[in-house]
Each structure stands twice: as C-alpha cells, then as structure tokens.
Design a protein around this motif. Structure first.
Motif, PDB file in Angstrom:
ATOM      1  N   VAL A  52      39.084  37.709  35.151  1.00 11.61           N
ATOM      2  CA  VAL A  52      40.222  36.911  34.681  1.00 11.61           C
ATOM      3  C   VAL A  52      41.422  37.282  35.545  1.00 11.61           C
ATOM      4  O   VAL A  52      41.929  38.395  35.474  1.00 11.61           O
ATOM      5  CB  VAL A  52      40.510  37.147  33.180  1.00 11.61           C
ATOM      6  CG1 VAL A  52      41.752  36.372  32.740  1.00 11.61           C
ATOM      7  CG2 VAL A  52      39.308  36.744  32.342  1.00 11.61           C
ATOM      8  N   ARG A  53      41.863  36.333  36.371  1.00 15.30           N
ATOM      9  CA  ARG A  53      42.967  36.591  37.299  1.00 15.30           C
ATOM     10  C   ARG A  53      44.304  36.648  36.587  1.00 15.30           C
ATOM     11  O   ARG A  53      45.232  37.287  37.057  1.00 15.30           O
ATOM     12  CB  ARG A  53      43.016  35.521  38.379  1.00 15.30           C
ATOM     13  CG  ARG A  53      41.812  35.572  39.315  1.00 15.30           C
ATOM     14  CD  ARG A  53      42.051  34.713  40.521  1.00 15.30           C
ATOM     15  NE  ARG A  53      43.224  35.111  41.265  1.00 15.30           N
ATOM     16  CZ  ARG A  53      43.241  35.963  42.286  1.00 15.30           C
ATOM     17  NH1 ARG A  53      42.127  36.517  42.694  1.00 15.30           N
ATOM     18  NH2 ARG A  53      44.368  36.260  42.899  1.00 15.30           N
ATOM     19  N   GLY A  54      44.425  35.934  35.483  1.00 17.15           N
ATOM     20  CA  GLY A  54      45.685  35.876  34.758  1.00 17.15           C
ATOM     21  C   GLY A  54      45.784  34.539  34.055  1.00 17.15           C
ATOM     22  O   GLY A  54      44.769  33.926  33.731  1.00 17.15           O
ATOM     23  N   VAL A  55      47.012  34.073  33.860  1.00 15.80           N
ATOM     24  CA  VAL A  55      47.244  32.808  33.173  1.00 15.80           C
ATOM     25  C   VAL A  55      48.227  31.957  33.970  1.00 15.80           C
ATOM     26  O   VAL A  55      49.014  32.476  34.766  1.00 15.80           O
ATOM     27  CB  VAL A  55      47.786  33.026  31.736  1.00 15.80           C
ATOM     28  CG1 VAL A  55      46.750  33.717  30.863  1.00 15.80           C
ATOM     29  CG2 VAL A  55      49.082  33.816  31.745  1.00 15.80           C
ATOM     30  N   ILE A  56      48.147  30.631  33.741  1.00 22.40           N
ATOM     31  CA  ILE A  56      49.125  29.711  34.304  1.00 22.40           C
ATOM     32  C   ILE A  56      49.682  28.857  33.167  1.00 22.40           C
ATOM     33  O   ILE A  56      49.076  28.762  32.096  1.00 22.40           O
ATOM     34  CB  ILE A  56      48.534  28.789  35.402  1.00 22.40           C
ATOM     35  CG1 ILE A  56      47.420  27.894  34.835  1.00 22.40           C
ATOM     36  CG2 ILE A  56      48.060  29.593  36.602  1.00 22.40           C
ATOM     37  CD1 ILE A  56      46.972  26.780  35.772  1.00 22.40           C
ATOM     38  N   ASN A  57      50.817  28.243  33.442  1.00 25.43           N
ATOM     39  CA  ASN A  57      51.417  27.306  32.498  1.00 25.43           C
ATOM     40  C   ASN A  57      50.963  25.911  32.908  1.00 25.43           C
ATOM     41  O   ASN A  57      51.274  25.440  33.991  1.00 25.43           O
ATOM     42  CB  ASN A  57      52.941  27.421  32.567  1.00 25.43           C
ATOM     43  CG  ASN A  57      53.631  26.477  31.611  1.00 25.43           C
ATOM     44  OD1 ASN A  57      53.030  25.554  31.051  1.00 25.43           O
ATOM     45  ND2 ASN A  57      54.917  26.703  31.424  1.00 25.43           N
ATOM     46  N   LEU A  58      50.199  25.264  32.053  1.00 24.88           N
ATOM     47  CA  LEU A  58      49.710  23.914  32.322  1.00 24.88           C
ATOM     48  C   LEU A  58      50.370  22.970  31.316  1.00 24.88           C
ATOM     49  O   LEU A  58      49.926  22.865  30.175  1.00 24.88           O
ATOM     50  CB  LEU A  58      48.183  23.865  32.203  1.00 24.88           C
ATOM     51  CG  LEU A  58      47.526  22.522  32.487  1.00 24.88           C
ATOM     52  CD1 LEU A  58      47.721  22.121  33.948  1.00 24.88           C
ATOM     53  CD2 LEU A  58      46.043  22.576  32.172  1.00 24.88           C
ATOM     54  N   GLY A  60      52.989  23.250  29.516  1.00 21.88           N
ATOM     55  CA  GLY A  60      53.390  23.891  28.267  1.00 21.88           C
ATOM     56  C   GLY A  60      52.306  24.699  27.581  1.00 21.88           C
ATOM     57  O   GLY A  60      52.582  25.383  26.602  1.00 21.88           O
ATOM     58  N   SER A  61      51.078  24.637  28.069  1.00 22.36           N
ATOM     59  CA  SER A  61      49.986  25.425  27.494  1.00 22.36           C
ATOM     60  C   SER A  61      49.639  26.583  28.422  1.00 22.36           C
ATOM     61  O   SER A  61      49.600  26.409  29.640  1.00 22.36           O
ATOM     62  CB  SER A  61      48.735  24.562  27.308  1.00 22.36           C
ATOM     63  OG  SER A  61      48.967  23.551  26.367  1.00 22.36           O
ATOM     64  N   VAL A  62      49.371  27.727  27.840  1.00 21.69           N
ATOM     65  CA  VAL A  62      48.947  28.894  28.613  1.00 21.69           C
ATOM     66  C   VAL A  62      47.433  28.809  28.791  1.00 21.69           C
ATOM     67  O   VAL A  62      46.691  28.745  27.813  1.00 21.69           O
ATOM     68  CB  VAL A  62      49.346  30.199  27.907  1.00 21.69           C
ATOM     69  CG1 VAL A  62      48.809  31.409  28.655  1.00 21.69           C
ATOM     70  CG2 VAL A  62      50.858  30.279  27.767  1.00 21.69           C
ATOM     71  N   VAL A  63      46.990  28.757  30.065  1.00 21.08           N
ATOM     72  CA  VAL A  63      45.570  28.609  30.372  1.00 21.08           C
ATOM     73  C   VAL A  63      45.103  29.812  31.198  1.00 21.08           C
ATOM     74  O   VAL A  63      45.687  30.096  32.254  1.00 21.08           O
ATOM     75  CB  VAL A  63      45.312  27.299  31.155  1.00 21.08           C
ATOM     76  CG1 VAL A  63      43.854  27.187  31.576  1.00 21.08           C
ATOM     77  CG2 VAL A  63      45.737  26.091  30.336  1.00 21.08           C
TER      78      VAL A  63
END
Length: 158
Positions: A52-58, A60-63
């Motif tokens: 798991v590299r991390g998260v992005i904001n898509l 308004g949702s954290v993916v």
C-alpha cells in the motif's frame, strides 16, 4: 447494458482491461475498473502493508493506492508521469492500482482462458485465475477479489 454488450454476454464473451507491469502483461474484468487516471503522488501512511503506497484524494474521497507489482512479488517501480492508476471496485471496496500502463481492451470468450499451470506457486495460483495466449502474447488473468487486501488491512491504511 447496450445491445453490443448483451450480444457479447450471450456469446460468453468477456471484456478485459489489459495492463503492463514491468515486462509482464495482466488483465482484469472491465466491470471492476471504474476509471484510469494518470499518476499523482500519494500521501504515505505509517504502518501500512508494504504494497500500500498511501492514499490519494479522488474527488473528495480518500482512496488507498496499491502497488500491484509489490503485491505480486515483482520489483517495485518508482512511479513516473508515465505510470497510471486504475481505480477498481470489488463490492464496496475501492482501490487504486499502480501499474506501468494500460495496454488494451480485450474481448475474449472463456474458452480462451487456460488454467494457471500447476508449477506456479500457491500465491500465484491464488491471484492468477488463468492465462490467455493472444497474438503471441501471454496475458495473465487476475482475480482482483483475491489480489485486493482484506477490508481490514485497507481500513487500517486509509
């Protein structure tokens, strides 16, 4: 469903999205892919699994973003602007998959999918449900429901 999609379903045809990781080609059911977007850097999260590299904001949702190469036991890439993120969904779970590039949309019949060879490791047989020989290419069919981590490990990451 369009008329063309209904005809393909009646013929036993399936649409797949093919993509490249390193020098290997994989594919997944097109119905699991919500969108394909260019690479954007992620926000790393401490104590998350190594794939798991991390998260992005898509919108308004954290993916969470999963490095599919690492998940499959391959060399992890250092993402560049040429890499893409495939936003996938299995049930309620939405995960971005980091891949080198999307290469093709395939329409195949299930009789073209050959079983994963017995010489493959148990992990490979768990993730890879079959191999498709097509135009001199060997494309591995991934089962995303097995490849994606459990909801618990992604909830911890996100």
């Amino acid at each position: 469903m369009t008329n063309e999609q209904e005809k393909k379903a009646e013929d036993g045809a399936k649409e797949l999205v093919a993509f490249v990781i390193g020098d290997q080609e994989y594919c997944v059911d097109i119905m699991t892919v919500r969108e394909i977007r260019g690479w954007s850097s992620e926000t790393a999260l401490p104590q998350s699994p190594n794939f798991v590299r991390g998260v992005i904001n898509l919108r308004g949702s954290v993916v969470p973003i999963m490095d599919l190469a690492t998940r499959l036991g391959l060399a992890a890439p250092e993402p560049t602007s040429r890499h893409v993120i495939m936003i996938t969904q299995i049930g309620p779970q939405i995960v971005g998959l980091l891949v080198d590039a999307v290469s093709d949309i395939l329409t195949i019949t299930l009789d073209k999918v050959q079983p994963t060879p017995d010489v493959a490791s148990e992990t490979v047989r768990e993730f890879i449900t079959g191999v498709i020989a097509l135009d001199g290419r060997m494309i591995r069919l991934l089962d995303l429901s097995k490849t994606l981590p459990t909801d618990d490990s992604l909830v911890e990451a996100a």
